[in-house]
Write an enzyme that holds these catalytic residues in place. Structure first.
Site, PDB file in Angstrom:
ATOM      1  N   HIS A 160       4.658   3.583   1.862  1.00 45.89           N
ATOM      2  CA  HIS A 160       4.788   4.079   0.494  1.00 45.89           C
ATOM      3  C   HIS A 160       3.413   4.548   0.037  1.00 45.89           C
ATOM      4  O   HIS A 160       2.388   4.050   0.502  1.00 45.89           O
ATOM      5  CB  HIS A 160       5.223   2.976  -0.474  1.00 45.89           C
ATOM      6  CG  HIS A 160       6.556   2.356  -0.206  1.00 45.89           C
ATOM      7  ND1 HIS A 160       6.725   1.305   0.653  1.00 45.89           N
ATOM      8  CD2 HIS A 160       7.773   2.628  -0.723  1.00 45.89           C
ATOM      9  CE1 HIS A 160       7.998   0.942   0.671  1.00 45.89           C
ATOM     10  NE2 HIS A 160       8.660   1.740  -0.155  1.00 45.89           N
ATOM     11  N   ASP A 170       1.198   1.786  -1.099  1.00 47.90           N
ATOM     12  CA  ASP A 170       0.778   0.869  -0.033  1.00 47.90           C
ATOM     13  C   ASP A 170      -0.618   1.232   0.456  1.00 47.90           C
ATOM     14  O   ASP A 170      -1.426   0.361   0.762  1.00 47.90           O
ATOM     15  CB  ASP A 170       1.711   0.950   1.192  1.00 47.90           C
ATOM     16  CG  ASP A 170       3.118   0.518   0.906  1.00 47.90           C
ATOM     17  OD1 ASP A 170       3.327  -0.246  -0.038  1.00 47.90           O
ATOM     18  OD2 ASP A 170       4.016   0.965   1.645  1.00 47.90           O
TER      19      ASP A 170
END
Length: 438
Positions: free
Chosen positions: A100, A103
């Site tokens: 993501h 992340d």
């Protein structure tokens, strides 16, 4: 010294080895049905559970204490995390990873900070990929964790939230395109409702449909050749999500003219939460022309939530892999480990043990499914069971040769008196067990 410097590169040592830091069944170069194991499985490690989750739960703080999770400059820690991640990928030997946007980069206090932080980290990821040869299976945007998304992203009652989410998805898609990702995933973690008392279902469906149309439009504008994937899940964190399962997703996509543009990224634990088997979800997606990729994990049969444990059931995975092989195998998709070690498994080695076990289970399943394909008693049984539909009466029915009335007249003329034929379930279960355990 790196966090994983005491861990050797993980190699195939065969089933006779007692080394816990070795593959016992996964031989990346082994040829099966004309392709190597690595080409069949297309393994990926996820960024979020493996390097972002601190080992916390609703009752307690994190237990992992990874150095990149300590206090410090957020961008410096993001670079340290990327160093650890690509070191891990390289030592494990998996060809792909997934992420993501938040992340890999700090979200920042506003969209400008988000854009700048993410752009800087995409530079880092591009360099890491070039250095290691590890590729991006798919990217995505986290439009569910921040409190702004408590009432959804695309389905939010505030159009400003929709616009914020669109900005994240745009940048995550463009990063995925630049990093030569093979897919882009949409997970509607909060695209659903908690209560119908404050929810306009018709309006929210229209909002979500328009969001997906905008994503597809941007894909074509970018020239992104990968696959757009949507990940079904029935509930959790919401009470009900609009992408409940594969069949629901298909109906939704048809409603907005997107059934030929978006495929599914299926997760084992999401299938079981929907009341299905993992095999059912894979077979359904294949039958509907939606199958794209897999998040390989499992739930705990005693828990009613998404535990994201490493897959270890060769029986379950064999049936899933059989369906995938029968359909021609993965194209842009693969097996992504959307999995996390348990909160008590806090050592660096535990991250390797979890992935090694899951990879070996998939390798065994690939070998067992290959046996099923090579001498396909299941397919033979199905062909005989449905043979009547290829004969004169069945073919004429399906080709529009009868109306309801004329078919009824035909049945009366022939004095049709069909008798029940055994479905042979127990026989087939025994055959499958011989493939798996024989």
């Amino acid at each position: 010294m790196s966090y994983f410097s005491h861990i050797p590169n993980i190699a195939f040592e065969g089933p006779g080895s007692d080394n816990p830091l070795a593959f016992h069944h996964y031989d990346a170069k082994k040829q099966i049905l004309g392709k190597s194991m690595a080409e069949h499985l297309r393994l990926a490690v996820c960024y979020w559970h493996t390097f972002v989750w601190p080992g916390s739960d609703v009752f307690g703080a994190g237990t992992f204490e990874r150095p990149w999770q300590a206090a410090g400059d957020p961008m410096s820690k993001a670079r340290e995390k990327a160093d650890a991640a690509f070191d891990f990928f390289s030592r494990l030997g998996t060809p792909f990873y997934t992420f993501h946007d938040t992340d890999v980069a700090p979200e920042g206090a506003n969209l400008a900070e988000y854009r700048n932080n993410f752009a800087a980290m995409v530079d880092v990821l591009e360099k890491k990929q070039a250095e290691t040869g590890v590729k991006l299976l798919w990217g995505t945007a986290n439009v569910f964790s921040n409190p702004r998304y408590a009432a959804g992203a695309a389905t939010n009652p505030q159009p400003e939230v929709f616009a914020y989410a669109a900005t994240q998805v745009r940048h995550a898609m463009e990063a995925t395109h630049r990093l030569k990702g093979e897919n882009y995933v949409l997970w509607g973690g909060r695209e659903g409702y908690e209560t119908l008392l404050n929810t306009d279902l018709k309006r929210e469906r229209a909002q979500l449909g328009r969001f997906l149309q905008m994503v597809v439009e941007h894909k074509h504008k970018l020239g992104f050749k990968g696959t757009i994937l949507i990940e079904p899940k029935p509930q959790e964190p919401t009470k009900h999500q609009y992408d409940y399962d594969s069949a629901t997703v298909y109906g939704f996509l048809k409603d907005f003219g997107l059934e030929n543009e978006i495929k599914t990224n299926l997760e084992a634990n999401h299938a079981t939460l929907a009341g299905h088997s993992f095999q059912h979800e894979v077979a359904t997606s294949i039958a509907l022309g939606l199958f794209g990729s897999i998040d390989a994990n499992r739930g705990d049969p005693q828990n009613g939530w998404d535990t994201d444990q490493f897959p270890n059931s060769v029986e379950e995975l064999t049936l899933v892999t059989y369906e995938i092989l029968k359909a021609g195998g993965f194209t842009t998709g693969g097996y992504n480990f959307d999995t996390k070690v348990r909160r008590q498994s806090s050592a660096a080695e535990d991250l390797f043990h979890g992935h090694i076990g899951g990879i070996d289970a998939l390798a065994l399943s690939l070998e067992r499914a290959t046996k099923m394909i090579e001498r396909d008693a299941i397919a033979d049984f199905k062909a005989k069971r449905y043979a009547g539909w290829d004969a004169e009466l069945g073919a004429k029915i399906l080709n529009g040769g009868f109306t309801l009335a004329s078919l009824s007249d035909e049945a009366m003329t022939r004095d049709i008196q069909p008798k029940h034929v055994s479905g042979g379930q127990e026989l087939l279960e025994n055959i499958v067990n011989r493939y798996i355990y024989g």
